[in-house]
Design a protein around this motif. Structure first.
Motif, mmCIF file in Angstrom:
data_model
loop_
_atom_site.group_PDB
_atom_site.id
_atom_site.type_symbol
_atom_site.label_atom_id
_atom_site.label_comp_id
_atom_site.label_asym_id
_atom_site.label_seq_id
_atom_site.Cartn_x
_atom_site.Cartn_y
_atom_site.Cartn_z
ATOM 1 N N ILE A 165 0.840 -1.203 0.000
ATOM 2 C CA ILE A 165 0.000 0.000 0.000
ATOM 3 C C ILE A 165 0.874 1.251 0.000
ATOM 4 C CG2 ILE A 165 -1.755 1.292 1.280
ATOM 5 C CD1 ILE A 165 -2.725 -1.448 2.363
ATOM 6 N N THR A 166 0.529 2.171 -0.904
ATOM 7 C CA THR A 166 1.234 3.444 -1.031
ATOM 8 C C THR A 166 0.197 4.561 -1.098
ATOM 9 O OG1 THR A 166 1.188 3.469 -3.454
ATOM 10 C CG2 THR A 166 3.020 2.291 -2.411
ATOM 11 N N ALA A 167 0.680 5.783 -1.098
ATOM 12 C CA ALA A 167 -0.232 6.920 -1.233
ATOM 13 C C ALA A 167 -0.998 6.858 -2.549
ATOM 14 C CB ALA A 167 0.553 8.226 -1.131
ATOM 15 N N ASP A 168 -0.401 6.249 -3.581
ATOM 16 C CA ASP A 168 -1.043 6.198 -4.894
ATOM 17 C C ASP A 168 -2.189 5.203 -4.966
ATOM 18 O OD1 ASP A 168 0.658 8.137 -5.911
ATOM 19 O OD2 ASP A 168 2.146 6.659 -6.564
ATOM 20 N N ASN A 169 -2.118 4.125 -4.185
ATOM 21 C CA ASN A 169 -3.174 3.104 -4.293
ATOM 22 C C ASN A 169 -4.034 2.961 -3.040
ATOM 23 O OD1 ASN A 169 -1.672 1.481 -2.477
ATOM 24 N ND2 ASN A 169 -0.608 0.424 -4.146
ATOM 25 N N ALA A 170 -3.711 3.691 -1.974
ATOM 26 C CA ALA A 170 -4.469 3.556 -0.730
ATOM 27 C C ALA A 170 -5.944 3.863 -0.918
ATOM 28 C CB ALA A 170 -3.880 4.460 0.348
ATOM 29 N N GLY A 171 -6.246 4.817 -1.799
ATOM 30 C CA GLY A 171 -7.640 5.174 -2.028
ATOM 31 C C GLY A 171 -8.481 3.994 -2.488
ATOM 32 N N GLN A 172 -7.872 3.062 -3.213
ATOM 33 C CA GLN A 172 -8.623 1.905 -3.701
ATOM 34 C C GLN A 172 -9.094 1.013 -2.552
ATOM 35 O OE1 GLN A 172 -6.796 -0.250 -7.062
ATOM 36 N NE2 GLN A 172 -5.340 1.462 -7.215
ATOM 37 N N VAL A 173 -8.216 0.789 -1.566
ATOM 38 C CA VAL A 173 -8.615 -0.097 -0.461
ATOM 39 C C VAL A 173 -9.552 0.618 0.509
ATOM 40 C CG1 VAL A 173 -6.673 -1.688 -0.573
ATOM 41 C CG2 VAL A 173 -6.437 0.392 0.743
ATOM 42 N N ILE A 174 -9.385 1.924 0.639
ATOM 43 C CA ILE A 174 -10.304 2.674 1.487
ATOM 44 C C ILE A 174 -11.696 2.667 0.863
ATOM 45 C CG2 ILE A 174 -10.822 4.959 2.433
ATOM 46 C CD1 ILE A 174 -7.723 5.399 2.462
ATOM 47 N N ALA A 175 -11.766 2.887 -0.462
ATOM 48 C CA ALA A 175 -13.053 2.850 -1.160
ATOM 49 C C ALA A 175 -13.686 1.465 -1.086
ATOM 50 C CB ALA A 175 -12.860 3.265 -2.615
ATOM 51 N N ALA A 176 -12.845 0.427 -1.032
ATOM 52 C CA ALA A 176 -13.361 -0.944 -0.943
ATOM 53 C C ALA A 176 -13.912 -1.272 0.435
ATOM 54 C CB ALA A 176 -12.261 -1.937 -1.312
ATOM 55 N N GLY A 177 -13.577 -0.440 1.439
ATOM 56 C CA GLY A 177 -14.150 -0.644 2.763
ATOM 57 C C GLY A 177 -13.165 -0.899 3.875
ATOM 58 N N ALA A 178 -11.859 -0.805 3.613
ATOM 59 C CA ALA A 178 -10.874 -1.005 4.681
ATOM 60 C C ALA A 178 -10.962 0.133 5.695
ATOM 61 C CB ALA A 178 -9.467 -1.077 4.103
ATOM 62 N N ASP A 179 -10.953 -0.229 6.967
ATOM 63 C CA ASP A 179 -10.977 0.775 8.031
ATOM 64 C C ASP A 179 -9.594 1.362 8.291
ATOM 65 O OD1 ASP A 179 -13.784 0.394 8.893
ATOM 66 O OD2 ASP A 179 -13.076 -1.614 9.435
ATOM 67 N N ALA A 180 -8.561 0.574 8.019
ATOM 68 C CA ALA A 180 -7.187 0.986 8.263
ATOM 69 C C ALA A 180 -6.293 0.360 7.209
ATOM 70 C CB ALA A 180 -6.725 0.569 9.661
ATOM 71 N N VAL A 181 -5.156 1.009 6.968
ATOM 72 C CA VAL A 181 -4.155 0.438 6.066
ATOM 73 C C VAL A 181 -2.865 0.244 6.843
ATOM 74 C CG1 VAL A 181 -5.161 1.299 3.922
ATOM 75 C CG2 VAL A 181 -3.537 2.746 5.163
ATOM 76 N N ALA A 182 -2.369 -0.980 6.833
ATOM 77 C CA ALA A 182 -1.110 -1.318 7.496
ATOM 78 C C ALA A 182 0.006 -1.178 6.468
ATOM 79 C CB ALA A 182 -1.166 -2.739 8.043
ATOM 80 N N VAL A 183 0.983 -0.328 6.781
ATOM 81 C CA VAL A 183 1.987 0.045 5.791
ATOM 82 C C VAL A 183 3.379 -0.051 6.398
ATOM 83 C CG1 VAL A 183 2.748 1.838 4.185
ATOM 84 C CG2 VAL A 183 0.319 1.633 4.761
ATOM 85 N N VAL A 184 4.289 -0.697 5.673
ATOM 86 C CA VAL A 184 5.700 -0.738 6.057
ATOM 87 C C VAL A 184 6.482 0.175 5.101
ATOM 88 C CG1 VAL A 184 7.696 -2.180 6.567
ATOM 89 C CG2 VAL A 184 5.422 -3.135 6.817
ATOM 90 N N GLY A 185 6.777 -0.332 3.916
ATOM 91 C CA GLY A 185 7.628 0.386 2.977
ATOM 92 C C GLY A 185 7.065 1.714 2.520
ATOM 93 N N GLY A 186 5.748 1.795 2.338
ATOM 94 C CA GLY A 186 5.119 3.024 1.867
ATOM 95 C C GLY A 186 5.317 4.191 2.806
ATOM 96 N N VAL A 187 5.666 3.911 4.052
ATOM 97 C CA VAL A 187 6.001 4.950 5.021
ATOM 98 C C VAL A 187 7.506 4.976 5.280
ATOM 99 C CG1 VAL A 187 5.775 5.677 7.430
ATOM 100 C CG2 VAL A 187 3.746 4.970 6.160
#
Length: 206
Positions: A165-187
């Motif tokens: 998950i990155t800033a470029d694709n996070a919107g897709q998972v949020i729109a799909a219904g994810a409450d949170a995004v767990a991110v390692v490399g993207g941060v």
């Protein structure tokens, strides 16, 4: 009741020395991470205790939740907000029994809504699906379809997305219904960790 995970859930990179780890974590928290997971597979108990205690302190200062990856004993010892368990990290019910009713107990459910149902029945407070995108941290991880988040919502689950998950694709998972995004490399792989965290956290406010 355990608190819900929402927004940016930063997961620390493995095997980082104290000074760099604490600097990275502080930047991510300042950037808006609502939760931080400590992940260290070194097996060095002294190091893990030392690092976890300081990371918990940083989370307390920022008002973020602090989760320990795969080590119920360490989570209990330092008073973490909870633990995250993979398929081979021990039973959810046992973790819930040890940590108490108000603790967060997260469960990796990979690409399986059946695993999510079982985890929730055993007492998990959130379920994590992934990898939702190809992941450099776990390149061999199974691919998890975004449709899982609608299925999880139907179960009333607090659902976390992980994997690539990155800033470029996070919107897709949020729109799909994810409450949170767990991110390692993207941060934590970013040149400016605080800015990367701020951008990802901001995706939940658009």
């Amino acid at each position: 009741m355990p608190p819900r995970l929402e927004g940016l859930y930063a997961v620390t990179p493995d095997g980082v020395d104290d000074a760099r780890l604490f600097s990275l974590a502080a930047a991510a928290l300042e950037g808006g991470a609502r939760a931080l997971q400590y992940r260290d597979k070194s097996g060095d108990a002294e190091r893990r205790l030392r690092q976890a205690v300081e990371l918990r302190r940083l989370c307390r200062l920022s008002g973020a939740l602090f989760i320990v990856n795969d080590d119920v004993g360490l989570a209990a010892r330092i008073g973490a907000d909870g633990v995250h368990l993979g398929r081979d990290d021990g039973g959810i019910a046992a973790a819930r029994g040890r940590l108490g009713a108000d603790a967060i107990v997260g469960a990796s459910c990979y690409d399986s809504i059946a695993l999510a149902r079982a985890a929730l029945a055993a007492g998990a407070s959130y379920v994590a699906f992934g990898a939702v995108f190809p992941s450099r941290t776990k390149p061999d991880a199974v691919a998890a379809p975004l449709s899982l988040f609608a299925e999880a919502a139907a179960l009333g689950a607090n659902a976390v997305a992980i994997g690539g998950i990155t800033a470029d694709n996070a919107g897709q998972v949020i729109a799909a219904g994810a409450d949170a995004v767990a991110v390692v490399g993207g941060v934590f792989d970013a040149d400016d960790v605080g800015a990367a965290a701020r951008t990802l956290a901001g995706r939940f406010r658009v």
